[in-house]
Structures are given as C-alpha cells and as structure tokens.
Write a protein that holds these residues in place. Structure first.
Motif, short mmCIF file in Angstrom:
data_model
loop_
_atom_site.label_atom_id
_atom_site.label_comp_id
_atom_site.label_asym_id
_atom_site.label_seq_id
_atom_site.Cartn_x
_atom_site.Cartn_y
_atom_site.Cartn_z
N CYS A 6 -4.37 93.42 16.73
CA CYS A 6 -5.69 93.10 16.43
C CYS A 6 -6.13 91.35 16.41
O CYS A 6 -4.88 91.01 15.99
CB CYS A 6 -6.44 93.85 15.43
N ARG A 40 -3.95 103.13 13.10
CA ARG A 40 -2.87 102.13 12.42
C ARG A 40 -3.60 100.60 12.82
O ARG A 40 -3.31 99.83 12.11
CB ARG A 40 -1.35 102.12 13.02
N HIS A 42 -6.58 99.99 13.18
CA HIS A 42 -7.80 99.66 12.29
C HIS A 42 -7.34 99.35 10.95
O HIS A 42 -7.92 98.56 10.46
CB HIS A 42 -8.59 101.22 12.12
N ALA A 43 -6.14 99.99 10.58
CA ALA A 43 -5.64 99.57 9.09
C ALA A 43 -5.27 98.18 9.17
O ALA A 43 -5.56 97.18 8.14
CB ALA A 43 -4.32 100.46 8.77
N GLU A 45 -6.57 95.84 11.10
CA GLU A 45 -7.87 94.95 11.25
C GLU A 45 -8.43 94.82 9.64
O GLU A 45 -8.81 93.79 9.18
CB GLU A 45 -8.88 95.73 12.05
N HIS A 46 -8.39 95.79 8.90
CA HIS A 46 -8.83 95.86 7.48
C HIS A 46 -7.96 94.99 6.75
O HIS A 46 -8.58 94.75 5.75
CB HIS A 46 -8.78 97.27 6.95
N GLU A 47 -6.72 94.86 7.07
CA GLU A 47 -6.04 93.93 6.26
C GLU A 47 -6.18 92.38 6.75
O GLU A 47 -6.38 91.42 5.78
CB GLU A 47 -4.40 94.34 6.56
N TYR A 49 -8.79 90.77 8.57
CA TYR A 49 -10.19 90.17 8.71
C TYR A 49 -10.33 89.73 7.26
O TYR A 49 -10.96 88.45 7.15
CB TYR A 49 -11.12 91.51 9.20
N PRO A 50 -10.27 90.61 6.09
CA PRO A 50 -10.41 89.81 4.96
C PRO A 50 -9.59 88.46 4.68
O PRO A 50 -10.27 87.57 3.81
CB PRO A 50 -10.45 90.96 4.02
N LYS A 51 -8.54 88.65 5.04
CA LYS A 51 -7.28 87.22 4.91
C LYS A 51 -8.23 86.13 5.45
O LYS A 51 -8.20 85.03 5.18
CB LYS A 51 -6.17 87.64 5.14
#
Length: 82
Positions: A6, A40, A42-43, A45-47, A49-51
């Motif tokens: 991603c 996986r 998607h997971a 991306e969730h890690e 993006y906020p970083k």
C-alpha cells in the motif's frame, strides 16, 4: 517471493499521482485467496496511514518538488517510509 502493498501519497490533480509519503509491503503467500490478501493489505493500510498523518502533523515531512523528504525521528520506522 511475490509482494504487493500500500501507498500513502499527497493528492494532486492526477489519479494516484501525488508525491509518495510512505509505502509498506505485504507478502503474497502461496495459499492466499483474494480475500485473505486484501485483509492483510487493509491491515497494512491501517498501520501506515496514521503514521504518515502523524508525521505530517509533527512537521516531519517536507515536499520538495515531487519528492517527500523525511526528517529523522525516533518515533518513525525507516523500514516503512522512504
């Protein structure tokens, strides 16, 4: 090994054309289904993006032309960002 992943990037007038802020790889496993691989990614991306958003908020990134330059930080992982 096959990989996918991603990307988080700034938005500009093009489609997926803005300067890249960060990327994270995800391995494609032999027994993957489209659904398991998507989960996986998607997971990841969730890690990622906020970083990236946090680094922007802390002014740790600078856009120079089409490149994103990262300032050194003890809280970011160099293996995720470029």
């Amino acid at each position: 090994m096959k990989i996918t992943g991603c990307t988080v990037h700034f938005v500009d007038a093009g489609v997926d054309a803005g300067p890249i802020i960060g990327q994270q790889t995800v391995p494609v496993l032999d027994n993957d289904s489209p659904e398991s691989l998507h989960a996986r990614i998607h997971a990841a991306e969730h890690e990622l993006y906020p970083k990236c958003v946090a680094a922007i908020a802390r002014e740790e990134v600078l856009v120079v032309g089409r490149r994103v330059m990262w300032k050194p930080s003890s809280s970011s992982s160099s293996s995720i960002f470029f």
